[in-house]
Enzyme design. Structure first.
Site, PDB file in Angstrom:
ATOM      1  N   LYS A  63      -7.398  -0.304   4.072  1.00 33.27           N
ATOM      2  CA  LYS A  63      -6.018   0.149   4.266  1.00 33.27           C
ATOM      3  C   LYS A  63      -5.895   1.250   5.337  1.00 33.27           C
ATOM      4  O   LYS A  63      -4.945   1.250   6.124  1.00 33.27           O
ATOM      5  CB  LYS A  63      -5.427   0.631   2.939  1.00 33.27           C
ATOM      6  CG  LYS A  63      -5.172  -0.525   1.963  1.00 33.27           C
ATOM      7  CD  LYS A  63      -4.487  -0.045   0.697  1.00 33.27           C
ATOM      8  CE  LYS A  63      -4.020  -1.254  -0.118  1.00 33.27           C
ATOM      9  NZ  LYS A  63      -3.187  -0.876  -1.258  1.00 33.27           N
ATOM     10  N   ASP A  99       3.470  -0.905  -1.311  1.00 32.90           N
ATOM     11  CA  ASP A  99       3.047  -0.664  -2.704  1.00 32.90           C
ATOM     12  C   ASP A  99       4.041   0.227  -3.455  1.00 32.90           C
ATOM     13  O   ASP A  99       4.483  -0.113  -4.557  1.00 32.90           O
ATOM     14  CB  ASP A  99       1.663   0.007  -2.731  1.00 32.90           C
ATOM     15  CG  ASP A  99       0.541  -0.954  -2.408  1.00 32.90           C
ATOM     16  OD1 ASP A  99       0.602  -2.114  -2.852  1.00 32.90           O
ATOM     17  OD2 ASP A  99      -0.402  -0.548  -1.719  1.00 32.90           O
ATOM     18  N   ALA A 124      -3.877  10.778  -8.429  1.00 28.49           N
ATOM     19  CA  ALA A 124      -3.574  11.229  -7.073  1.00 28.49           C
ATOM     20  C   ALA A 124      -4.344  10.414  -6.046  1.00 28.49           C
ATOM     21  O   ALA A 124      -4.579  10.863  -4.929  1.00 28.49           O
ATOM     22  CB  ALA A 124      -3.901  12.712  -6.932  1.00 28.49           C
TER      23      ALA A 124
END
Ligand code: NAP
Length: 266
Positions: A63, A99, A124
């Site tokens: 990503k 997302d 997180a």
């Protein structure tokens, strides 16, 4: 043709979900799962140009590398430095992140508004960061970030001025509580937080979708909370990818996409 790149990618639900969407819309696209080794993301984008692939889904571990390799980023992808969708704009490759917006859409599907809402998010990591970014864009007024590792908590809370690090008792005052950790996937009995912190009327959302109803969600239901499962986020982030690839007028059958995902999971 579209494809998902990742490693490993064999168990990805994306092919089932996207193929169901294309079939329901009567769109003649194929969708492949391509295992691309770590470090090879820019080669995959070069192959996208060479082979004329129309759209890519991007999963771990690519990503961030794809965010570096595309020509342009949408605002969420720029803020997160993370891309889960690649599309064409003329001869430019555009990286997007759907997302978090998919999570917000899954809440809307459950009639849950985030406008002016107080949120407590546990976790997180990459998923939490995308959800925090999208909740802030969607109008949440207060986002408390709770995570085991303090420096990651600080970094995630720094994504938006409405977020800040918190303490576990903040769960009780939130309108919406989100689990964005992997705690609850395994059989070790651990929970993201003590269910005694819940109060009736809260919305409790788990990003985990296997199992579909986690023990944490079941405990929240017993306390009188509305629960939202993680499969909605998975389906809606894919639905947003379909819109990016096919255009805003595309007919997206999220029910067919969810049914396909459920078949693959069982
Ligand atoms: P990630 O980047 O690796 O982050 C993992 C998070 O879980 C971190 O906050 C980590 O805390 C925390 N964590 C892990 N083990 C823990 C433990 N034993 N106790 C407390 N905290 C723990 O992973 P991710 O990509 O964000 O994914 C997180 C979850 O979201 C996974 O369950 C994943 O399946 C799910 N997810 C769902 C969707 C969907 O579409 N529904 C999409 C993406 C991800 P530290 O920072 O302290 O390590």
């Amino acid at each position: 043709m579209a494809a998902v790149i990742g490693s490993p990618v064999a168990h990805s639900l994306s092919p089932a979900i996207h193929r169901a969407a294309f079939e329901a819309a009567g769109v003649d696209w194929t969708y492949a799962a391509l295992d691309v080794a770590p470090g090879m993301a820019s080669d995959a984008l070069a192959a996208m140009r060479t082979l004329g692939i129309s759209g890519l889904s991007v999963t771990m571990p690519h990503k961030e590398a794809v965010a570096d390799a595309v020509d342009r980023l949408d605002p969420a992808a720029r803020s997160l430095h993370s891309v889960n969708t690649v599309s064409w704009d003329g001869d430019q490759l555009v990286g997007s992140s759907t997302d978090g917006a998919g999570f917000v859409a899954s809440l809307a599907d459950a009639d849950v508004s985030v406008d002016d809402a107080k949120i407590a998010i546990i976790g997180a990591g990459g998923a939490a960061r995308s959800v925090i970014d999208a909740l802030a864009r969607a109008g949440a007024s207060d986002i408390t970030v709770l995570n085991r590792t303090a420096d990651k908590t600080e970094a995630a809370a720094a994504l938006t001025p409405v977020a800040s690090p918190g303490i576990i008792s903040d769960v009780t005052r939130a309108d919406i509580v989100v689990n964005a950790t992997s705690v609850g996937m395994g059989d070790d009995g651990s929970l993201p937080c003590d269910p005694d912190l819940f109060r009736a009327g809260q919305v409790v959302a788990d990003l985990i979708y296997h199992p579909l109803e986690t023990r944490w969600m079941a405990a929240a239901s017993r306390q009188g909370c509305q629960t939202v499962d993680g499969l909605g986020m998975l389906v809606h982030q894919a639905a947003l990818q379909q819109k990016i690839w096919l255009g805003d007028d595309a007919v997206i059958d999220t029910a067919a996409m969810r049914a396909a995902a459920m078949r693959s999971l069982s």
